[in-house]
Every structure is written in C-alpha cells, then in structure tokens.
Motif scaffolding. Structure first.
Motif, mmCIF file in Angstrom:
data_model
loop_
_atom_site.group_PDB
_atom_site.id
_atom_site.type_symbol
_atom_site.label_atom_id
_atom_site.label_comp_id
_atom_site.label_asym_id
_atom_site.label_seq_id
_atom_site.Cartn_x
_atom_site.Cartn_y
_atom_site.Cartn_z
ATOM 1 N N ALA A 91 57.160 37.808 49.823
ATOM 2 C CA ALA A 91 57.923 37.805 48.578
ATOM 3 C C ALA A 91 57.008 38.182 47.416
ATOM 4 O O ALA A 91 55.848 37.777 47.363
ATOM 5 C CB ALA A 91 58.534 36.432 48.357
ATOM 6 N N GLY A 92 57.519 38.986 46.489
ATOM 7 C CA GLY A 92 56.751 39.358 45.310
ATOM 8 C C GLY A 92 55.746 40.456 45.568
ATOM 9 O O GLY A 92 55.028 40.887 44.673
ATOM 10 N N SER A 93 55.704 40.932 46.804
ATOM 11 C CA SER A 93 54.760 41.985 47.154
ATOM 12 C C SER A 93 55.556 43.248 47.485
ATOM 13 O O SER A 93 56.717 43.178 47.829
ATOM 14 C CB SER A 93 53.956 41.532 48.366
ATOM 15 O OG SER A 93 53.056 42.521 48.763
ATOM 16 N N ASN A 143 54.237 49.505 46.500
ATOM 17 C CA ASN A 143 53.628 50.112 45.323
ATOM 18 C C ASN A 143 52.802 49.135 44.498
ATOM 19 O O ASN A 143 52.304 49.480 43.455
ATOM 20 C CB ASN A 143 54.701 50.780 44.460
ATOM 21 C CG ASN A 143 55.803 49.805 44.088
ATOM 22 O OD1 ASN A 143 55.719 48.632 44.427
ATOM 23 N ND2 ASN A 143 56.826 50.288 43.403
ATOM 24 N N ASN A 144 52.694 47.910 44.973
ATOM 25 C CA ASN A 144 51.857 46.928 44.275
ATOM 26 C C ASN A 144 50.598 46.704 45.101
ATOM 27 O O ASN A 144 50.424 45.680 45.740
ATOM 28 C CB ASN A 144 52.643 45.627 44.099
ATOM 29 C CG ASN A 144 51.851 44.597 43.298
ATOM 30 O OD1 ASN A 144 50.869 44.917 42.634
ATOM 31 N ND2 ASN A 144 52.279 43.347 43.382
ATOM 32 N N VAL A 145 49.738 47.723 45.092
ATOM 33 C CA VAL A 145 48.565 47.681 45.959
ATOM 34 C C VAL A 145 47.410 47.001 45.243
ATOM 35 O O VAL A 145 46.677 47.622 44.489
ATOM 36 C CB VAL A 145 48.168 49.102 46.403
ATOM 37 C CG1 VAL A 145 47.010 49.041 47.386
ATOM 38 C CG2 VAL A 145 49.353 49.803 47.048
ATOM 39 N N THR A 146 47.330 45.706 45.487
ATOM 40 C CA THR A 146 46.184 44.970 44.950
ATOM 41 C C THR A 146 45.444 44.355 46.132
ATOM 42 O O THR A 146 46.042 44.078 47.164
ATOM 43 C CB THR A 146 46.622 43.835 44.009
ATOM 44 O OG1 THR A 146 47.401 42.901 44.776
ATOM 45 C CG2 THR A 146 47.456 44.343 42.852
ATOM 46 N N THR A 147 44.158 44.158 45.949
ATOM 47 C CA THR A 147 43.354 43.559 47.009
ATOM 48 C C THR A 147 43.926 42.193 47.371
ATOM 49 O O THR A 147 44.025 41.835 48.541
ATOM 50 C CB THR A 147 41.892 43.414 46.536
ATOM 51 O OG1 THR A 147 41.454 44.695 46.089
ATOM 52 C CG2 THR A 147 40.999 42.929 47.649
ATOM 53 N N GLU A 148 44.365 41.479 46.335
ATOM 54 C CA GLU A 148 44.879 40.129 46.559
ATOM 55 C C GLU A 148 46.176 40.182 47.387
ATOM 56 O O GLU A 148 46.347 39.445 48.347
ATOM 57 C CB GLU A 148 45.143 39.472 45.197
ATOM 58 C CG GLU A 148 45.540 38.025 45.290
ATOM 59 C CD GLU A 148 46.256 37.533 44.019
ATOM 60 O OE1 GLU A 148 46.367 38.303 43.044
ATOM 61 O OE2 GLU A 148 46.726 36.391 44.059
ATOM 62 N N ALA A 149 47.085 41.084 47.000
ATOM 63 C CA ALA A 149 48.377 41.161 47.689
ATOM 64 C C ALA A 149 48.219 41.547 49.155
ATOM 65 O O ALA A 149 48.950 41.075 50.016
ATOM 66 C CB ALA A 149 49.293 42.155 46.980
ATOM 67 N N TYR A 150 47.249 42.443 49.411
ATOM 68 C CA TYR A 150 47.094 42.950 50.784
ATOM 69 C C TYR A 150 46.068 42.165 51.607
ATOM 70 O O TYR A 150 45.827 42.505 52.764
ATOM 71 C CB TYR A 150 46.729 44.436 50.759
ATOM 72 C CG TYR A 150 47.948 45.324 50.642
ATOM 73 C CD1 TYR A 150 48.659 45.434 49.451
ATOM 74 C CD2 TYR A 150 48.426 46.018 51.746
ATOM 75 C CE1 TYR A 150 49.792 46.217 49.345
ATOM 76 C CE2 TYR A 150 49.573 46.811 51.656
ATOM 77 C CZ TYR A 150 50.244 46.904 50.458
ATOM 78 O OH TYR A 150 51.372 47.679 50.371
HETATM 79 C C1 NAG Z 1 51.681 42.288 42.664
HETATM 80 O O1 NAG Z 1 50.977 41.413 43.527
HETATM 81 C C2 NAG Z 1 50.348 40.336 42.882
HETATM 82 C C3 NAG Z 1 49.503 39.603 43.907
HETATM 83 O O2 NAG Z 1 50.247 39.199 44.993
HETATM 84 C C4 NAG Z 1 51.415 39.450 42.242
HETATM 85 O O3 NAG Z 1 50.814 38.372 41.582
HETATM 86 C C5 NAG Z 1 52.229 40.278 41.266
HETATM 87 O O4 NAG Z 1 53.300 39.508 40.775
HETATM 88 C C6 NAG Z 1 52.786 41.517 41.935
HETATM 89 N N1 NAG Z 1 53.393 42.387 40.920
HETATM 90 C C7 NAG Z 1 54.560 42.999 41.110
HETATM 91 C C8 NAG Z 1 55.030 43.869 39.966
HETATM 92 O O5 NAG Z 1 55.221 42.871 42.116
#
Ligand code: NAG
Ligand code: NAG
Ligand code: NAG
Ligand code: NAG
Ligand code: NAG
Ligand code: NAG
Ligand code: NAG
Length: 313
Positions: free
Chosen positions: A109-111, A114-121
């Motif tokens: 959820a929330g990932s 197109n939200n490629v961050t080191t934390e998210a992945y």
């Molecule tokens: C992108 O991922 C980060 C880390 O998981 C999260 O905090 C953030 O809300 C996300 N942003 C969007 C626009 O989904």
C-alpha cells in the motif's frame, strides 16, 4: 470453446480469513485472487501486502503434486499460458501461479511503480521473493484437502529460471523439484556456435524431439523446409543473415505450439490444439513456402487462415 461448470469452494485463508471463491467459467482460467503476504519476512514488522495468484484444482487428486509457477518480472503469468496446466490432468496436479512482488498489482500500500525510492523498494529482495513462494505453497498445502503432503514442483523462465535454480538449491525442503526455463545461468552470452555454448541450443533440440514424437513425417518435412530456406538467402549481398533470423522466428513459433496444445485458446497461442493444427497443415502443404507460412500465420493474432502475416502483431 468448451465451458465447464465449477463448484463454489471455500478455502480457509491465511491468518484465519475466509475466502469464498467461485472458480469461474473456464477450466483453464480460474479467477485471480489475492493472498495476504508479509512485506518483510523474518522480521517483527507485520506490514502485509496483497499478492495476486491463481489456483486451479480442477485436475487435483489427493496426494498429487502442486505445480507452482512463480511469475517473473511483470504482471501475473496466467495459468492459461502455463505449460503446467497441460501437465495437470495426467499428473492429478494442482496448478498455481503467484505474481512477483512489486509487479502487476502486488505492491505494498502507498507504493507504486513510479515511486522509485530506495526505501519503498527495500523489501524487494531475493530472500523475500523466495519466502513469498514458500508461504504461498505452504498455505495451499494447509488449506487444500489432500494436499498436506503434496510435493511442490517449482517453475519459472528466464529470471524465473534463475529463481527456480535458487529455490531448489536453497529450499529443497519445500520444493521437491523444478523445471528451470532458459535460466540466466550458463546460457547467457553472445556465443554463436554449439561448441561455444551447448546450452544455447537445448531448446531447439527439445522442440524437434516433440515434433518427431508427435508426427515423424511432419517433423522430417519441417527439417527439410528449414534446410531449404537457407539456400536462397546465402547468395544475398546483405550482411544480415536473414535465413538465420527467419529460422529463429520459425523455431520459436514451433516451440510455442509444442508447449501449448490445449483444447482451448491460450493467452499466448490463439489457436486451440496448436501442435495438432500445425502438424496437419505441415502434412497438407504443397510447397516449402506454404509449409513455413503455416506457423507464421498461426502465431499471428490476426490469423484467420488467409492473408499475410502482420509483422506488427
Ligand atoms: C513513495 O514511497 C514512500 C516510501 O514508501 C512513501 O512514504 C510515499 O508516500 C510514496 N509516495 C507516493 C506519491 O506514493
Ligand atoms: C489485489 O489487491 C490489489 C491491491 O493491493 C488490487 O489492485 C487487485 O485488484 C486485487 N486483485 C484481486 C484479484 O482482487
Ligand atoms: C508482529 O506479530 C507478532 C506475532 O503476532 C508479534 O509477536 C509482534 O509483536 C508483532 N510485531 C509488531 C511490530 O507489532
Ligand atoms: C487467460 O487468462 C487471462 C487472465 O485470467 C485472461 O485475461 C485471458 O482472457 C485468458 N485467455 C483466454 C484465451 O482465455
Ligand atoms: C488433424 O488431422 C487428423 C487426421 O486427419 C484429425 O483426426 C484431427 O482432428 C486433426 N486435428 C485438428 C486439430 O484439426
Ligand atoms: C495442396 O494441393 C491439393 C490438390 O491441389 C489441394 O486440394 C490442397 O488444398 C493444397 N493444400 C493446401 C494447404 O493448399
Ligand atoms: C482474414 O484476414 C485478412 C487480413 O490478413 C483479411 O483481409 C480478410 O478479410 C480476413 N477474412 C475473414 C474471413 O475475416
């Protein structure tokens, strides 16, 4: 296409939830479902995500194997395009496919893509991918009557072939066997000759064996036609080896028909019983051109028995 009626079955889901599933109209296309999967296996973090899957129990006999396809990079590989579906009736097998985490809809959820961050992945690790498969097949064993002791056979192709190799080496306690499809192991590389890299040509050997087994006369005709095909191009002044390119395209088509010989259309082949059809057309062909045109037209999405192949599709 023939439709079969499915009974509504109830599966007791992961973490005690109950999923009632109506397995849909087609024997080969059960509905997609979601499995609640831990995002970070082996940690105290109890965050979960929804991981898509399909299960086909139509052919399952108690004690039969679980044929498991860990879908590779990309959306869920549907069961109607898995060769395991073809094996299931003879083996009395349950067939399942699980979407790879961080692909298709199987995102936390929330990932998002197109939200490629080191934390998210960060949870996209090989260890987590392996554990996803283990949790999923163990859940199948716990919730499907007669599957408690079923042996699990793992498959995947390309990157998924690599995953298969890892699954067997690291988790042989869960995965009894596997079929590693064109894994990114020794078959990689720009090798051009058989001596250079024998693995590169393994698939072609398999394809020709299938045709020789299915219909010896048709296999001989295909072999002769492919050999003949080389000749007109050899005098071409072009630097590109077109005969080789066409040969690769044709062998790939023959390969796909050999793998998807279902009495229904599949996601990949839009012709039912494709192997039988191409063999019949091969035997009926009156010229080399006609013979080699058959697989190209059959593999084309606009195929209707006439016209030219549309190379765009
Ligand atoms: C992108 O991922 C980060 C880390 O998981 C999260 O905090 C953030 O809300 C996300 N942003 C969007 C626009 O989904
Ligand atoms: C599974 O859950 C995801 C959201 O996590 C959703 O986008 C998808 O449509 C769901 N799939 C099914 C088959 O319910
Ligand atoms: C996660 O679940 C386990 C088992 O229910 C529990 O022991 C643990 O405290 C939970 N972790 C967190 C961070 O809530
Ligand atoms: C195969 O399954 C997929 C996923 O359920 C579905 O979208 C597709 O229409 C099916 N293809 C055929 C030919 O039934
Ligand atoms: C292929 O030809 C055989 C022999 O004529 C026939 O029995 C069979 O139904 C044909 N198969 C298909 C898929 O057309
Ligand atoms: C091959 O020739 C025969 C006799 O002329 C004909 O009936 C048949 O349709 C031809 N085959 C194909 C595939 O066109
Ligand atoms: C078959 O496809 C060709 C294009 O390749 C088209 O011209 C023709 O009208 C189609 N025939 C039928 C019966 O749909």
């Amino acid at each position: 296409m023939k439709y079969f009626s499915w009974s509504v079955i109830t599966i007791v889901g992961f973490a005690g939830s109950t999923i009632a599933q109506d397995l849909g109209p087609s024997l080969y296309n059960p509905p997609k479902q979601n499995f609640t999967q831990k995002l970070n296996h082996g940690s105290n973090d109890n965050t979960t995500f929804q991981q898509q899957y399909q299960i086909n129990t139509a052919f399952f006999k108690p004690g039969g194997p679980i044929l498991f396809h860990q879908s590779e990079e990309g959306p869920l590989v549907p069961l109607n395009s898995s060769v395991f579906t073809d094996y299931a009736p003879e083996l009395g097998a349950l067939v399942a496919t699980l979407e790879h985490r961080f692909f298709g809809t199987s995102f936390p959820a929330g990932s998002a893509y197109n939200n490629v961050t080191t934390e998210a992945y960060a949870p996209l690790t090989l260890g987590n991918v392996m554990q996803d498969s283990i949790e999923f097949v163990n859940w199948i064993r716990q919730t499907t009557p007669g599957a408690e002791n079923s042996k699990v056979i793992y498959t995947g192709g390309s990157y998924g072939g690599f995953l298969t190799a890892i699954a067997l080496v690291q988790h042989s306690d869960t995965f009894y066997g596997g079929i590693s499809g064109s894994p990114g192991l020794t078959s990689w590389g720009l090798s051009l000759t058989l001596e250079d890299n024998p693995f590169r040509y393994g698939a072609s050997d398999w394809v020709s064996n299938v045709y020789y087994d299915a219909n010896y006369a048709a296999a001989l005709r295909i072999k002769d036609a492919l050999n003949e095909l080389k000749m007109p191009f050899q005098t071409s002044s072009s630097n590109l080896d077109w005969s080789n390119i066409l040969n690769v395209v044709l062998v790939q088509q023959y390969d796909e028909f050999a793998q998807f010989n279902f009495p229904t259309k599949t996601e990949i082949i839009e012709i039912a019983l494709a192997l039988e059809v191409v063999i019949n057309q091969t035997l009926a062909a009156n010229s080399t051109g006609e013979l080699l045109r058959a697989p190209i037209l059959m593999g084309n999405s606009i195929y209707n028995g006439t016209g030219c192949a549309d190379w765009e599709n």
